[in-house]
Design a protein around this motif. Structure first.
Motif, mmCIF file in Angstrom:
data_model
loop_
_atom_site.group_PDB
_atom_site.id
_atom_site.type_symbol
_atom_site.label_atom_id
_atom_site.label_comp_id
_atom_site.label_asym_id
_atom_site.label_seq_id
_atom_site.Cartn_x
_atom_site.Cartn_y
_atom_site.Cartn_z
ATOM 1 N N ALA A 42 0.803 -1.227 0.000
ATOM 2 C CA ALA A 42 0.000 0.000 0.000
ATOM 3 C C ALA A 42 0.833 1.272 0.000
ATOM 4 O O ALA A 42 0.315 2.350 0.267
ATOM 5 N N SER A 43 2.111 1.176 -0.322
ATOM 6 C CA SER A 43 2.990 2.330 -0.148
ATOM 7 C C SER A 43 2.922 3.349 -1.284
ATOM 8 O O SER A 43 3.406 4.472 -1.127
ATOM 9 N N ARG A 44 2.332 2.978 -2.417
ATOM 10 C CA ARG A 44 2.266 3.913 -3.544
ATOM 11 C C ARG A 44 1.309 3.378 -4.597
ATOM 12 O O ARG A 44 0.810 2.265 -4.503
ATOM 13 N N GLY A 45 1.056 4.197 -5.630
ATOM 14 C CA GLY A 45 0.303 3.769 -6.800
ATOM 15 C C GLY A 45 -1.051 3.174 -6.492
ATOM 16 O O GLY A 45 -1.864 3.739 -5.742
ATOM 17 N N VAL A 46 -1.315 2.011 -7.078
ATOM 18 C CA VAL A 46 -2.603 1.335 -6.925
ATOM 19 C C VAL A 46 -2.874 0.997 -5.467
ATOM 20 O O VAL A 46 -3.995 1.144 -4.973
ATOM 21 N N GLY A 47 -1.860 0.546 -4.742
ATOM 22 C CA GLY A 47 -2.043 0.179 -3.340
ATOM 23 C C GLY A 47 -2.461 1.360 -2.483
ATOM 24 O O GLY A 47 -3.340 1.246 -1.617
ATOM 25 N N ALA A 48 -1.848 2.530 -2.715
ATOM 26 C CA ALA A 48 -2.240 3.737 -1.984
ATOM 27 C C ALA A 48 -3.677 4.117 -2.336
ATOM 28 O O ALA A 48 -4.439 4.574 -1.473
ATOM 29 N N HIS A 248 -7.970 -7.252 -11.928
ATOM 30 C CA HIS A 248 -7.065 -6.485 -12.780
ATOM 31 C C HIS A 248 -7.317 -5.003 -12.532
ATOM 32 O O HIS A 248 -8.456 -4.547 -12.620
ATOM 33 N N PRO A 249 -6.285 -4.199 -12.198
ATOM 34 C CA PRO A 249 -6.511 -2.800 -11.835
ATOM 35 C C PRO A 249 -6.677 -1.858 -13.014
ATOM 36 O O PRO A 249 -6.959 -0.674 -12.830
ATOM 37 N N GLY A 250 -6.506 -2.376 -14.239
ATOM 38 C CA GLY A 250 -6.472 -1.523 -15.416
ATOM 39 C C GLY A 250 -5.030 -1.220 -15.784
ATOM 40 O O GLY A 250 -4.085 -1.729 -15.177
ATOM 41 N N ALA A 251 -4.860 -0.383 -16.781
ATOM 42 C CA ALA A 251 -3.527 0.039 -17.210
ATOM 43 C C ALA A 251 -3.225 1.371 -16.523
ATOM 44 O O ALA A 251 -3.678 2.435 -16.966
ATOM 45 N N VAL A 252 -2.494 1.293 -15.430
ATOM 46 C CA VAL A 252 -2.274 2.455 -14.565
ATOM 47 C C VAL A 252 -0.838 2.957 -14.719
ATOM 48 O O VAL A 252 0.108 2.166 -14.773
ATOM 49 N N LYS A 267 1.445 5.341 -23.593
ATOM 50 C CA LYS A 267 0.221 6.048 -23.991
ATOM 51 C C LYS A 267 -1.045 5.293 -23.607
ATOM 52 O O LYS A 267 -2.139 5.882 -23.590
ATOM 53 N N TYR A 268 -0.909 3.994 -23.296
ATOM 54 C CA TYR A 268 -2.080 3.207 -22.907
ATOM 55 C C TYR A 268 -2.308 3.198 -21.392
ATOM 56 O O TYR A 268 -3.312 2.654 -20.917
ATOM 57 N N LEU A 269 -1.398 3.813 -20.646
ATOM 58 C CA LEU A 269 -1.511 3.818 -19.182
ATOM 59 C C LEU A 269 -2.442 4.948 -18.753
ATOM 60 O O LEU A 269 -2.012 5.968 -18.209
ATOM 61 N N THR A 270 -3.721 4.775 -18.977
ATOM 62 C CA THR A 270 -4.694 5.862 -18.809
ATOM 63 C C THR A 270 -5.691 5.640 -17.671
ATOM 64 O O THR A 270 -6.536 6.502 -17.417
ATOM 65 N N ASP A 271 -5.629 4.505 -16.984
ATOM 66 C CA ASP A 271 -6.605 4.224 -15.931
ATOM 67 C C ASP A 271 -6.154 4.817 -14.598
ATOM 68 O O ASP A 271 -4.969 4.829 -14.268
ATOM 69 N N SER A 272 -7.122 5.278 -13.828
ATOM 70 C CA SER A 272 -6.838 5.940 -12.560
ATOM 71 C C SER A 272 -6.335 4.956 -11.510
ATOM 72 O O SER A 272 -6.855 3.839 -11.406
ATOM 73 N N PRO A 273 -5.373 5.351 -10.680
ATOM 74 C CA PRO A 273 -4.945 4.487 -9.569
ATOM 75 C C PRO A 273 -6.040 4.331 -8.520
ATOM 76 O O PRO A 273 -5.944 3.473 -7.636
ATOM 77 N N ASP A 274 -7.089 5.158 -8.591
ATOM 78 C CA ASP A 274 -8.211 5.062 -7.653
ATOM 79 C C ASP A 274 -9.259 4.037 -8.084
ATOM 80 O O ASP A 274 -10.125 3.673 -7.284
ATOM 81 N N LEU A 275 -9.183 3.586 -9.334
ATOM 82 C CA LEU A 275 -10.232 2.718 -9.877
ATOM 83 C C LEU A 275 -10.277 1.364 -9.178
ATOM 84 O O LEU A 275 -11.347 0.878 -8.802
ATOM 85 N N CYS A 276 -9.127 0.746 -8.987
ATOM 86 C CA CYS A 276 -9.090 -0.590 -8.395
ATOM 87 C C CYS A 276 -9.614 -0.572 -6.964
ATOM 88 O O CYS A 276 -10.367 -1.464 -6.550
ATOM 89 N N GLY A 277 -9.224 0.428 -6.194
ATOM 90 C CA GLY A 277 -9.692 0.518 -4.819
ATOM 91 C C GLY A 277 -11.195 0.650 -4.734
ATOM 92 O O GLY A 277 -11.853 0.009 -3.899
#
Length: 329
Positions: A42-48, A248-252, A267-277
């Motif tokens: 949970a220290s960064r990115g999708v985990g945060a 799957h968290p998406g392409a973050v 250019k495909y890394l367009t999904d929000s890091p908040d989406l998976c949570g």
């Protein structure tokens, strides 16, 4: 799997989201009280983002783990300071998921904190730790002595096993003792990847794809062993089933993604890091209503209403699992 099958799972719902839609917003999916959740990685990115989602949804106790405790402490401070939350109780702890000793120690810490807060059980364990390493498209690329394959399996596959081994008992502690009407199923969510379905393409990094497929299979085993409410040893009806899924968290656009994929893919890394949570909260706030998804590989980018509408198709076809194809449709 062929590219057409990857497209099929990536677009399982016709509507896809890059940000949490209104149905997924944590503030619209308030958690029951009390609700205790562990987020590993949970220290960064999708985990945060996952940690933030549970805080906004009203988790009573949020316990975060990672190897980088400085970054973890920063995430914890931001959750407490966020005015949109109700000052959740947030704790942090070191954990190296590749080490069974470390995971066992963390589980003991969580168990003690649950007791200290008079909480009978853990409600959700979210396993987000992951490792990709350099992209090698052929098994003959790279150097087996660099340890990257071992790290990928140590984190993605063995790490998931370690977390399941030590945290499933905490998810089910109350279930083994309470009366049926008070038994609420827990949830084990592994942040997986649709990369587990691919074998070709510019991001078909073998060590990552194969270890993520192994992770998804671990989730299937969890669902079979703990998802039916059947006591495997006694053959009797046991506590209500636990929800176990891979998401799957998406392409973050995370640091790990940039460190491990070619620039042509940025250019495909367009999904929000908040989406998976947000998707995890939606799943775990009331696991009984989505128990038909047990053991399956899901995507946070899918539209939740369209996914619910596919319930009969998913059950009838036993979809969203790995199988060996024995005949053409």
């Amino acid at each position: 799997m062929s590219d057409s099958r990857v497209f099929s799972i990536d677009h399982f719902t016709s509507t896809l989201h890059t940000q949490p839609c209104s149905q997924l917003l944590p503030t619209n999916n308030r958690l029951p009280s009390p609700f205790a959740v562990v987020v590993i990685g949970a220290s960064r990115g999708v985990g945060a983002g996952i940690a933030a989602a549970y805080a906004k949804a009203g988790a009573s106790l949020l316990i975060l783990a990672a190897r980088n405790t400085d970054e973890l402490a920063s995430v914890a401070r931001s959750l407490v300071a966020d005015s949109t939350t109700a000052s959740p109780k947030v704790l942090t702890h070191y954990c190296d998921v590749a080490s069974p000793t470390s995971v066992k120690s963390f589980a003991a810490y969580v168990n003690a904190r649950l007791a200290n807060h008079d909480l009978p059980k853990l409600d959700a364990c979210i396993f987000n730790s992951g490792y990709s390493g350099q992209v090698h498209l052929r098994l003959t690329d790279g150097d087996p002595e660099d340890g990257q394959w071992g790290t990928a399996f140590g984190v993605n596959a063995l790490g998931t096993y370690h977390a399941a081994h030590y945290f499933v008992p905490l998810l089910r502690a109350e279930l083994m003792q309470s009366t049926p009407e008070l038994r609420n199923p827990g949830s084990f969510v592994a942040v997986g990847s649709i990369a587990s379905c691919i074998t070709t393409g510019i991001i078909a990094n073998s060590k990552y794809c194969i270890s993520k497929m192994a992770q998804a299979r671990i989730v299937e085993h969890l669902a079979e062993q703990f998802g039916s409410g059947q006591d495997l040893e006694q053959g009797n009806q046991g506590p209500p089933g636990m929800l176990a899924v891979a998401v799957h968290p998406g392409a973050v656009d995370t640091q790990m993604a940039r460190d491990s994929c070619p620039e042509d893919f940025y250019k495909y890394l367009t999904d929000s890091p908040d989406l998976c949570g947000a998707f995890c909260v939606w799943l775990t706030r009331d696991p009984e209503r989505v128990m038909w998804l047990n053991g399956r590989l899901l995507s946070a980018t899918w539209d939740p209403d369209e996914l619910l509408a596919k319930r009969d198709d998913v059950i009838k076809g036993d979809l969203l699992k790995f199988v060996a194809v024995t005949s053409k449709q």
